[in-house]
Design a protein around this motif. Structure first.
Motif, short mmCIF file in Angstrom:
data_model
loop_
_atom_site.label_atom_id
_atom_site.label_comp_id
_atom_site.label_asym_id
_atom_site.label_seq_id
_atom_site.Cartn_x
_atom_site.Cartn_y
_atom_site.Cartn_z
N ASP A 176 -10.22 -0.65 -10.23
CA ASP A 176 -9.32 -1.06 -11.31
C ASP A 176 -9.85 -0.63 -12.67
N VAL A 177 -10.23 0.66 -12.76
CA VAL A 177 -10.73 1.20 -14.03
C VAL A 177 -9.54 1.46 -14.96
N GLU A 178 -9.69 1.11 -16.23
CA GLU A 178 -8.62 1.31 -17.21
C GLU A 178 -9.23 1.63 -18.56
N ASP A 179 -8.44 2.29 -19.41
CA ASP A 179 -8.83 2.46 -20.80
C ASP A 179 -7.58 2.30 -21.66
N ASP A 180 -7.78 2.09 -22.95
CA ASP A 180 -6.65 1.77 -23.82
C ASP A 180 -6.18 2.96 -24.65
N ALA A 226 0.81 -1.22 0.00
CA ALA A 226 0.00 0.00 0.00
C ALA A 226 0.84 1.27 0.00
N ASP A 227 2.09 1.21 0.50
CA ASP A 227 2.90 2.43 0.63
C ASP A 227 3.88 2.61 -0.52
N MET A 228 3.68 1.90 -1.63
CA MET A 228 4.60 2.04 -2.76
C MET A 228 4.13 3.19 -3.65
N PRO A 229 4.88 4.28 -3.72
CA PRO A 229 4.41 5.47 -4.48
C PRO A 229 4.67 5.31 -5.98
N GLY A 230 3.85 5.99 -6.78
CA GLY A 230 4.11 6.11 -8.21
C GLY A 230 3.64 4.95 -9.05
N ILE A 231 3.11 3.92 -8.42
CA ILE A 231 2.64 2.77 -9.20
C ILE A 231 1.23 2.40 -8.73
N VAL A 232 0.54 1.68 -9.60
CA VAL A 232 -0.79 1.15 -9.28
C VAL A 232 -0.72 -0.36 -9.42
N LEU A 233 -1.20 -1.07 -8.40
CA LEU A 233 -1.20 -2.53 -8.43
C LEU A 233 -2.63 -3.03 -8.56
N GLU A 234 -2.85 -3.88 -9.53
CA GLU A 234 -4.17 -4.45 -9.76
C GLU A 234 -4.11 -5.95 -9.46
N PHE A 235 -4.89 -6.37 -8.47
CA PHE A 235 -4.88 -7.77 -8.03
C PHE A 235 -6.06 -8.50 -8.67
N ARG A 236 -5.79 -9.60 -9.34
CA ARG A 236 -6.85 -10.35 -10.03
C ARG A 236 -6.72 -11.83 -9.74
N GLN A 237 -7.87 -12.45 -9.46
CA GLN A 237 -7.91 -13.90 -9.25
C GLN A 237 -8.06 -14.61 -10.60
N GLN A 238 -7.62 -15.86 -10.61
CA GLN A 238 -7.84 -16.69 -11.80
C GLN A 238 -9.34 -16.85 -12.03
N ASP A 279 -13.57 -3.27 -12.98
CA ASP A 279 -14.05 -4.31 -12.08
C ASP A 279 -14.96 -3.65 -11.05
N VAL A 280 -15.65 -4.46 -10.27
CA VAL A 280 -16.52 -3.91 -9.23
C VAL A 280 -16.00 -4.34 -7.87
N ALA A 281 -16.28 -3.54 -6.89
CA ALA A 281 -15.83 -3.82 -5.53
C ALA A 281 -16.52 -5.07 -4.99
N PRO A 282 -15.93 -5.74 -4.01
CA PRO A 282 -16.57 -6.92 -3.42
C PRO A 282 -17.96 -6.60 -2.88
N GLY A 283 -18.91 -7.47 -3.18
CA GLY A 283 -20.27 -7.27 -2.72
C GLY A 283 -21.12 -6.40 -3.61
N VAL A 284 -20.52 -5.83 -4.67
CA VAL A 284 -21.26 -4.97 -5.60
C VAL A 284 -21.67 -5.78 -6.81
N ASN A 285 -22.94 -5.67 -7.19
CA ASN A 285 -23.45 -6.40 -8.34
C ASN A 285 -23.11 -5.63 -9.62
N ALA A 286 -22.44 -6.31 -10.57
CA ALA A 286 -21.96 -5.65 -11.78
C ALA A 286 -23.12 -5.14 -12.63
N ASP A 287 -24.19 -5.93 -12.75
CA ASP A 287 -25.32 -5.52 -13.58
C ASP A 287 -25.99 -4.27 -13.00
N ARG A 288 -26.18 -4.25 -11.69
CA ARG A 288 -26.80 -3.11 -11.03
C ARG A 288 -25.90 -1.87 -11.13
#
Length: 1022
Positions: A684-688, A631-643, A799-808
């Motif tokens: 974890d919002v991103e665009d290309d 959490a204290d690493m400056p200047g970078i963004v870390l995106e954690f994803r499960q298989q 992505d959506v936060a834990p407990g948040v319904n993507a469709d809603r």
């Protein structure tokens, strides 16, 4: 049907021998059928790749993408065309409509690509056409690491690659972390200047001295002599002898002015396993090959060759799908066995050991016959097929229970054994056939499920159809034959009623006295369940969320960093996250170009292979600890994803913004990102879009260059000398598969930006500095250009936060979207698009299934009222589905629960069909509607409870997430293999339990209610 049954019993030895053959064939098929985790899905995508080294993204779009798009857009069946242009590379991804012919589509694409190739620059490499196929994905990764040089690691990897590809089951082996070989000619700029070397003439000179000359042969009359002119470069010595400059009689060679070295092209990334430099062998199996045998042979070969490896080399096996397959197969087979045992226990308790043993034989008979047919059709044994076997475990005995129960009554009445079984099978043949046909009718439409989801799930209806068809033969042919030859007679005398039956008769009598109130009470209960689900539901999801075996961390950072600078950042993240006891292997990669599947600012990926799920905390907890550590690493963004497995993989929110005006697109995406950032629930919002950065442009004054007798092509050759090297020719050494470039470059110390100020070029006026007609200008950098269906496009993923319904969450976002400019349009992809298509298909399949069932039921009963009565059980049983999900705390899965409702429709009608058939026969004997309904309920109580109970019990291990190993013995709770199917099992079990109560209590009341309003003495008919 009666004649066929009696013929089978008359030829009992033939029938039993046929049953034995089916059992033996099924066992053989089970042992030999290819086994894999996920089904071999045909992905409707074809990929065209084009390369032109050094070209800018804008030029790649103009020179490569647009001509290729223009030709490919005329293809039939193309659903979507996505293109990408980047530095030195361009690609076009074609997504075809469902049901496409992959071989024909591949042929059509290749023809169009061949036509478009004439429009591409002559310097571009030949375009390649690739089919995306799940079977081509690696089934095993072999990591080679240790205190060895890069050359040593790659040499060992290449030797292993050749050996492993010799295994018949292996399709190909790719080497990850390998760099292309390069024969580098290092020469100082002053040397080239002093000799006045012309770079274009140099390339021509080398090319003409590196030619395969077909010299032919000489026939002298006295013999035939083969003539050879060895002109192809074969080794470093041949290159040293190459001429660089010819002036009169003087010839200067590379050996005189340069240093030659075998090396690799400049790195674009680094790979490590557990912190040590590594290369990775990615092994893909052939389609249809047994994954367990394939991986076992590869491991055996590597172990046998390990004695010849350099000292210190470490071998690690990662991403071993065979282990996943073995665990999944073991878990699901245990659940199949547990389901069979539970069903047999219930049948024995209800019917006695003799009848139960005969019924129990039909279960493996139908199972093995089904597996034999699946193997004969060329399919594999995967998780969908295995769950389908669990689903039908209780359904397979429905017909057998009905026939056996009637035969039991016939025996109790003193009928001879053979006749008792023959009459029972003949009497119940058409009701059993009708009930099985209605079940099959709901699964048949699922065979036509389009898209990747349908390809993934189609094995469920196939398995159910073949197994239920086999169970029909078991119930109506082989069971009567076995019962007839087994002998014995029931000793129980008819007439006695147990306490449970007496209690049921009393309750049913009261309900039949007030059928209208009974219907009203049922409706009140159903409405109450619906209200409770609406208030306390657990959301909606597209595909089940399963505990993963691996996870990854994407390291994102911005800036024009070199690969070494990027690797330093990735190493620091890797250092912090290493040493976790729950991580078996940590595979880290840093990269210059992240590829189309990752965000443009991804500079590295860390892949974690976890230990077994039962030896660690949940992956979500581990990843949360990773977040805290970094959490204290400056200047970078870390995106954690499960298989993510299954067809629903990827970020659930995907919005594509397309149009012809790129500035309008960029402005709108900025506004869209601002709205998403202000909303809670997105992460974890991103665009290309291209990342902000600087590129240096060498602006050529063509007029000034012409005065000196030079041009852009010559200037470009001089520039490449400083950058990637000026490729003069290629050669093919013995130890490398592909051709190796021969490139001349300046020394490392000269490969800097200010070298362009000092660089000279040979002209008709002698050596002239480039600065005379070339200026170095900074400009805004363009990283990657994306296009969709021929227009510029920007894709926003989240992505959506834990407990948040993507469709809603997507629905809320649509309400807050900025106003669209006239030149911009929005398209929704990802999970939202898949959900809409899946829901649309499932609704269509459900309506088709209902239509087929209506046709079967009207044919069986010749009564619209009784048909509607049976169909009402389907609608009312959905309350049980919601109740099952609510009690088991499961979200409403679009795919799994949708399939559960459709499957339930075919299951719940079975008992109603047989109950109403019995009611009609009793009414035909002259009994009043009230008495007939009461007697029917009591007669069918035991078989209804047995058929429904066996199906529910077969699903119970999946409902509660318990994996019972009866052989070891051991007990597993909430294994990943059971998490796949908990939603579907809960939906079917809950719905069937509720529908059983409706069948036993509400259906008789509705029969009495129908008789009151119909013509006297008969049921309402069409």
């Amino acid at each position: 049907m009666r004649g066929f049954i009696y013929a089978a019993m008359d030829r009992s030895r033939t029938s039993l021998l046929l049953l034995l053959f089916l059992l033996a064939g099924g066992i053989t098929a089970f042992l030999t059928i290819p086994k894999e985790a996920n089904p071999d899905v045909t992905i409707p995508m074809i990929y065209v790749s084009m390369t032109l080294e050094g070209v800018s993204p804008e030029d790649a779009e103009r020179l490569l993408v647009r001509p290729m798009e223009q030709e490919l857009r005329s293809l039939e069946g193309v659903k979507e065309m996505r293109s990408t242009a980047s530095e030195g590379h361009a690609s076009v991804m074609l997504e075809f409509d469902a049901g496409f012919n992959p071989d024909l589509a591949l042929q059509d694409v290749r023809e169009k690509v061949d036509t478009a190739q004439a429009e591409l620059p002559s310097e571009a490499d030949e375009p390649t056409v690739n089919e995306i196929n799940v079977s081509l994905f690696p089934v095993l990764s072999i990591g080679l690491s240790g205190p060895l040089s890069e050359r040593e690691l790659i040499t060992v990897a290449r030797r292993l690659q050749d050996a492993i590809e010799g295994i018949p089951e292996v399709l190909e082996v790719e080497i990850g972390g390998e760099r292309e070989d390069l024969l580098e000619i290092v020469v100082a700029p002053q040397v080239l200047e002093s000799y006045g070397v012309d770079y274009d003439q140099l390339a021509t000179l080398v090319a003409r001295n590196n030619q395969l000359v077909a010299a032919g042969s000489l026939d002298t009359g006295a013999g035939r002599l083969a003539i050879k002119v060895p002109g192809v470069v074969e080794n470093v010595e041949d290159v040293l002898a190459m001429p660089v400059k010819v002036s009169g009689d003087r010839v200067v060679t590379f050996g005189d002015v340069a240093v030659l070295q075998r090396t690799f092209k400049d790195p674009t990334g680094f790979a490590r396993i557990n912190g040590e430099p590594a290369v990775v062998l990615e092994v893909s199996k052939r389609a249809g090959a047994n994954i367990l045998e394939t991986v076992a042979k590869v491991r055996g070969l590597v172990e046998a060759a390990s004695s010849r490896f350099p000292e210190g080399l470490e071998i690690r096996y990662t991403m071993d799908q065979s282990q996943d397959v073995r665990n999944i197969l073991s878990d699901l087979l245990n659940n199949v066995l547990a389901a069979i045992v539970l069903v047999v226990i219930v049948v024995v308790a209800a019917m006695g050991p003799r009848s139960a043993s005969l019924v129990a034989i039909t279960i493996p008979g139908a199972f093995l016959t089904g597996i034999l047919l699946i193997w004969a059709m060329g399919y594999t044994l995967n998780i969908v097929v295995l769950f389908s076997l669990i689903l039908v475990a209780g359904m397979l005995v429905d017909g057998a229970i009905v026939v056996s129960e009637l035969a039991d009554r016939n025996l109790s009445e003193g009928m001879p054994v053979a006749k008792a079984w023959a009459e029972a099978a003949s009497r119940m043949a058409w009701p059993v056939i009708a009930s099985t046909a209605t079940t099959l009718a709901v699964f048949v439409p699922l065979l036509f499920w389009p898209d990747t989801v349908g390809e993934f799930m189609k094995f469920l209806p196939i398995t159910v159809i073949v197994c239920l068809t086999a169970s029909l033969a078991m119930a109506l042919v082989f069971l009567p034959v076995m019962g007839g030859v087994s002998g014995g007679r029931r000793t129980r005398q008819p007439g006695g009623e147990g306490r449970f039956l007496k209690g049921y008769r009393s309750v049913l009598r009261r309900l039949l006295s007030y059928p209208g109130l009974t219907l009203l009470g049922a409706l009140v209960i159903i409405v109450s369940i619906g209200w409770a689900y609406k208030s306390f539901n657990h959301g909606v999801e597209f595909f089940p969320d399963v505990e993963p075996e691996s996870a990854q961390v994407q390291v994102r950072a911005r800036g024009d960093m070199s690969i070494q600078e990027r690797d330093v950042i990735v190493r620091e993240v890797e250092r912090r996250l290493s040493g976790m006891p729950e991580v078996e292997t940590l595979y880290g990669r840093s990269m210059i170009s992240p590829g189309s599947q990752l965000a443009p600012d991804v500079i590295g990926v860390l892949q974690f292979q976890f230990v077994d799920w039962d030896l660690r905390r949940p992956a979500s907890v581990i990843l949360e600890q990773f977040r805290e550590i970094t959490a204290d690493m400056p200047g970078i963004v870390l995106e954690f994803r499960q298989q993510e497995d299954g067809p629903g993989a990827g970020k659930p929110i995907e919005i594509m913004v397309t149009g012809s005006d790129y500035e309008a697109l960029d402005t709108y995406v900025t506004q869209l990102r601002a709205v998403m950032d202000d909303m809670d629930g997105f992460k974890d919002v991103e665009d290309d879009r291209s990342l902000p950065g600087i590129e240096w442009r060498l602006e050529v004054d063509r007029e000034a260059a012409a005065r000196f007798g030079t041009d852009v092509l010559s200037i470009g050759s001089s520039v490449r000398l400083v950058t990637n090297g000026l490729v003069l020719a290629t050669y093919r050494p013995e130890d490398v598969r592909d051709e190796v470039d021969i490139a001349v470059r300046v020394p490392n110390a000269w490969r800097e930006l200010d070298q362009f100020e000092r660089q000279t070029i040979n002209t008709s006026r002698g050596q002239v500095p480039l600065s005379q007609f070339v200026s170095l200008e900074p400009a805004e950098k363009t990283g990657t250009i994306a296009r969709l269906d021929g227009q510029r496009a920007i894709t926003v993923k989240a992505d959506v936060a834990p407990g948040v319904n993507a469709d809603r969450q997507l629905t809320l976002l649509r309400e807050k979207l900025p106003e669209l400019p006239a030149s911009v349009r929005l398209l929704y992809g990802g999970e939202d698009e898949e959900q809409r298509r899946t829901m649309q298909f499932l609704m269509t399949a459900f309506l088709v299934a209902i239509a087929l069932m209506v046709l079967i039921l009207v044919t069986q009963f010749n009564s619209l009222y009784q048909t509607l009565l049976i169909l009402s059980a389907i609608a009312l049983s959905t309350a049980g589905v919601l109740l099952g999900l609510l009690l088991n705390r499961q979200p409403f899965g679009i795919v799994m629960v949708g399939m559960g409702i459709i499957a339930l429709a075919g299951i719940v009608v079975n008992n109603n069909i047989i109950l109403i058939d019995t009611y009609n026969r009793i009414r035909a004997e002259g009994m009043s509607p009230f008495d007939a309904a009461l007697e029917t309920g009591c007669l069918r109580l035991r078989p209804v409870l047995l058929t429904a109970g066996t199906t529910i019990l077969g699903l119970i291990p999946m409902v509660v997430g318990v994996n019972v190993d009866l052989i070891t013995p051991s007990l597993g709770i909430n294994a990943p293999s059971t998490q796949w199917w908990t939603q579907l099992s809960s939906a079917i079990a809950g719905g069937l339990a509720f529908a059983t109560l409706l069948t036993l209590l509400l259906t008789p009341a509705l029969l009495v209610l129908g008789a009151r309003f119909g013509p006297p003495g008969r049921e309402p008919v069409s």
